[in-house]
Design a protein around this motif. Structure first.
Motif, mmCIF file in Angstrom:
data_model
loop_
_atom_site.group_PDB
_atom_site.id
_atom_site.type_symbol
_atom_site.label_atom_id
_atom_site.label_comp_id
_atom_site.label_asym_id
_atom_site.label_seq_id
_atom_site.Cartn_x
_atom_site.Cartn_y
_atom_site.Cartn_z
ATOM 1 N N ASP A 38 -7.590 -17.770 31.247
ATOM 2 C CA ASP A 38 -8.247 -18.901 31.887
ATOM 3 C C ASP A 38 -7.227 -19.661 32.739
ATOM 4 O O ASP A 38 -6.197 -20.102 32.224
ATOM 5 C CB ASP A 38 -8.790 -19.815 30.769
ATOM 6 C CG ASP A 38 -9.851 -20.759 31.272
ATOM 7 O OD1 ASP A 38 -9.840 -21.071 32.475
ATOM 8 O OD2 ASP A 38 -10.681 -21.192 30.462
ATOM 9 N N ASP A 39 -7.495 -19.768 34.025
ATOM 10 C CA ASP A 39 -6.645 -20.584 34.913
ATOM 11 C C ASP A 39 -5.232 -20.028 35.095
ATOM 12 O O ASP A 39 -4.284 -20.807 35.275
ATOM 13 C CB ASP A 39 -6.526 -22.036 34.396
ATOM 14 C CG ASP A 39 -7.839 -22.804 34.478
ATOM 15 O OD1 ASP A 39 -8.843 -22.228 34.913
ATOM 16 O OD2 ASP A 39 -7.845 -24.000 34.111
ATOM 17 N N CYS B 102 -14.539 -22.059 35.884
ATOM 18 C CA CYS B 102 -14.594 -21.245 34.651
ATOM 19 C C CYS B 102 -15.932 -20.555 34.371
ATOM 20 O O CYS B 102 -16.026 -19.332 34.395
ATOM 21 C CB CYS B 102 -14.234 -22.109 33.450
ATOM 22 S SG CYS B 102 -12.575 -22.783 33.526
ATOM 23 N N ASP C 236 -9.915 -15.952 35.133
ATOM 24 C CA ASP C 236 -11.243 -16.328 35.651
ATOM 25 C C ASP C 236 -11.157 -16.926 37.055
ATOM 26 O O ASP C 236 -12.149 -17.007 37.753
ATOM 27 C CB ASP C 236 -12.003 -17.243 34.680
ATOM 28 C CG ASP C 236 -11.302 -18.568 34.449
ATOM 29 O OD1 ASP C 236 -10.114 -18.696 34.783
ATOM 30 O OD2 ASP C 236 -11.962 -19.480 33.910
ATOM 31 N N GLN C 237 -9.981 -17.348 37.446
ATOM 32 C CA GLN C 237 -9.671 -17.739 38.837
ATOM 33 C C GLN C 237 -8.191 -18.035 38.923
ATOM 34 O O GLN C 237 -7.487 -17.990 37.920
ATOM 35 C CB GLN C 237 -10.437 -18.926 39.393
ATOM 36 C CG GLN C 237 -11.173 -19.888 38.543
ATOM 37 C CD GLN C 237 -10.486 -20.715 37.514
ATOM 38 O OE1 GLN C 237 -11.110 -21.017 36.525
ATOM 39 N NE2 GLN C 237 -9.230 -21.089 37.712
ATOM 40 N N LYS D 152 -8.201 -25.978 40.445
ATOM 41 C CA LYS D 152 -8.703 -24.800 41.183
ATOM 42 C C LYS D 152 -9.822 -25.240 42.143
ATOM 43 O O LYS D 152 -9.621 -26.069 42.981
ATOM 44 C CB LYS D 152 -9.206 -23.758 40.179
ATOM 45 C CG LYS D 152 -10.235 -24.269 39.163
ATOM 46 C CD LYS D 152 -9.696 -24.466 37.774
ATOM 47 C CE LYS D 152 -10.783 -24.912 36.816
ATOM 48 N NZ LYS D 152 -10.294 -25.128 35.458
#
Ligand code: CA
Length: 514
Positions: free
Chosen positions: A39-40, A79, A347-348, A360
């Protein structure tokens, strides 16, 4: 029985036997799919992409033994929506999960459901973040909501249990326990291993303090960006330099071990056991003491915040990378490495101080991009690099393709397999992006746009009507909006036409829902 009938019978028996063996061989050779998503986790914090900040030997190992995608992007950098895109292979407007609220409609078609139908054992472990219960999985064991870094609760098929330990290692332990003890080993598996790390508020494992305490990192050239020519960039609330990044909530200062301005923070440190808490307090009290003694002001204070942020963020990356090493070791030791496709992504992307930011959402490079590395021994040549434009809508069709399952027509992404199977495959020349979550946390305005290899055109809308255009070859940091530069008039006109075509192609033309 005459001789010819006998021969015919023997032949047909042999053919039947042979096709039976082929079927068995095919079943055995259908690859396992192990999809690891954090995540992130910005690509800047993976040494296979960028060596300035941290060495990540385990994620790099996947890249070195397989393929690294150097132009990998998401379609909506946030997310929950990114997870919905992964599951469906469709843009947010089609899967219905545009913002981090509401609940994902789990009754719709997803790739785990299709794999399950085709005979795969499917499992979802870790951060789910889609509100509704997972569907399409034989086994699921998920973190509630964002989950906790320390001694996290997990919900195993509806039953909540607290697990002692640090989230990346606990998540990995649960995943390996399923691989070892809980799956049907006669079937190929597809496991989604989704980490909570390295999401805000970057609470490192106490074992990492020694490596990152006081460590200094290079500050991005545009850390003091003034956002001239970019109205939406100026309006955001995600600056490290400003109170958007909070000295207590994010950077763990103004904290005396029992009190904090933030209930959320107290709840999280309250989850620690006595040993974890003692180490945590000793560390942050010392950091805080040094900070107080310095009495920093102005730019010095803003630069101190950057280093403090990076120390905790990268410490979380350290544990995440180590946990991935545990997974790779398990595959090696149990003879699974050769027939298991391993994917690592986030997720990004995330800002590591570029434009002065964390977080983000924007279509700008650091958040639209996401890391993507894959390993598939015997199929993907070690050390491969791919610079084609790929996007998270492509994951679902890729996994279906690799499993030999027909890709439904309504899936919007494309299987990535030609990118390593063919020498110079015909490929898309532009990507579509759409972010919807405004007004909300960090105040990034709604926008959509198109990105080609060289150019980017963005339209910010809703409470604003601003176009931005960047020539990424000339201005890779996206500092000067050249939308009104007559020298680019033809390029902009062409991009607008192509953007409209993409909106038709992805069925994202209904402005009334924006
Ligand atoms: Ca995220």
């Amino acid at each position: 029985m005459n001789r010819s009938i006998f021969l015919l019978l023997v032949t047909s028996m042999l053919v039947a036997l042979s096709s039976c063996q082929t079927a068995k061989k095919k079943e055995q050779s259908r690859p396992n799919i192990l999809y690891i998503m954090s995540d992130d986790h910005g690509y800047q914090a993976i040494s296979a992409y960028d060596k300035r900040y941290i060495n990540t030997p385990n994620i790099d190992r996947i890249a070195n033994e397989g393929i690294i995608f150097t132009n990998s992007f998401v379609s909506n950098s946030i997310c929950g929506p990114s997870r919905a895109v992964l599951l469906t292979g469709k843009h947010s407007n089609m899967n219905g999960y545009k913002v981090n609220s509401g609940a994902f409609d789990g009754s719709q078609q997803t790739f785990p459901k299709l794999l399950q139908k085709a005979g795969y054992q499917t499992a979802m472990i870790g951060k789910w973040h889609l509100k509704s219960d997972p569907t399409g999985f034989d086994y699921w064991n998920i973190l509630p909501g964002q989950g906790a870094y320390y001694n996290p609760d997990f919900i195993e098929m509806g039953k909540k249990t607290r697990h002692e330990g640090y989230a990346p290692f606990v998540t990995t332990y649960i995943a390996l326990d399923w691989l070892e003890n809980k799956r049907d080993k006669s079937k190929p598996f597809c496991m989604l291993l989704h980490h909570k790390a390295v999401h805000r508020t970057w609470e490192p494992d106490t074992s990492t303090f020694a490596e990152f305490t006081g460590k200094q990192f290079p500050v991005p050239d545009n850390y003091f960006d003034d956002y001239a020519t970019r109205e939406a960039a100026a309006a955001q609330k995600m600056s490290i330099r400003k109170p958007d990044m909070d000295i207590a909530y994010d950077l763990k200062m103004e904290y005396d071990g029992t009190k904090s301005r933030f209930k959320w923070f107290r709840t999280h440190t309250g989850r620690m056991n006595a040993e974890q808490k003692a180490r945590w307090d000793a560390h942050y009290k010392q950091v805080q003491k040094e900070f107080m003694e310095k009495g920093l002001k102005g730019k010095e204070y803003e630069l101190w915040k950057y280093q403090r942020y990076m120390q905790d963020y990268l410490a979380c990356v350290r544990s995440l990378d180590e946990s991935i090493g545990e997974v790779l070791d398990y595959l090696d030791k149990h003879g699974l490495a050769d027939n298991t496709i391993v994917i690592y992504t986030s997720d990004q992307g995330f800002y590591m101080g570029e434009h002065g930011w964390f977080d983000k959402r924007f279509m700008y490079e650091q958040s639209m991009r996401t890391p993507l590395v894959m390993r598939y021994p015997g199929h993907i040549k070690p050390g491969s690099r791919c610079n084609k434009l790929v996007q998270n809508i492509d994951y679902a069709p890729t996994f279906l393709d690799l499993a030999g399952v027909k890709i439904p027509d309504d899936i919007q992404g494309i299987s990535l397999t030609p990118l390593w199977e063919e020498k110079d495959p015909k490929w898309r020349d532009a990507l579509y992006y759409h972010y919807y979550e405004f007004p909300n946390e960090h105040m990034v305005k709604r926008h959509y746009g198109i990105r080609t290899k060289r150019y980017k055109l963005i339209h910010f809308y809703y409470d604003i009507d601003e176009w931005e255009f960047f020539d990424l070859e000339k201005d890779p940091e996206e500092m000067v909006n050249e939308y009104d530069d007559p020298a680019y008039a033809d390029v902009v006109k062409d991009l607008k036409e192509r953007l409209e075509k993409l909106q038709v192609q992805y069925q994202d033309t209904d402005r009334s829902t924006y």
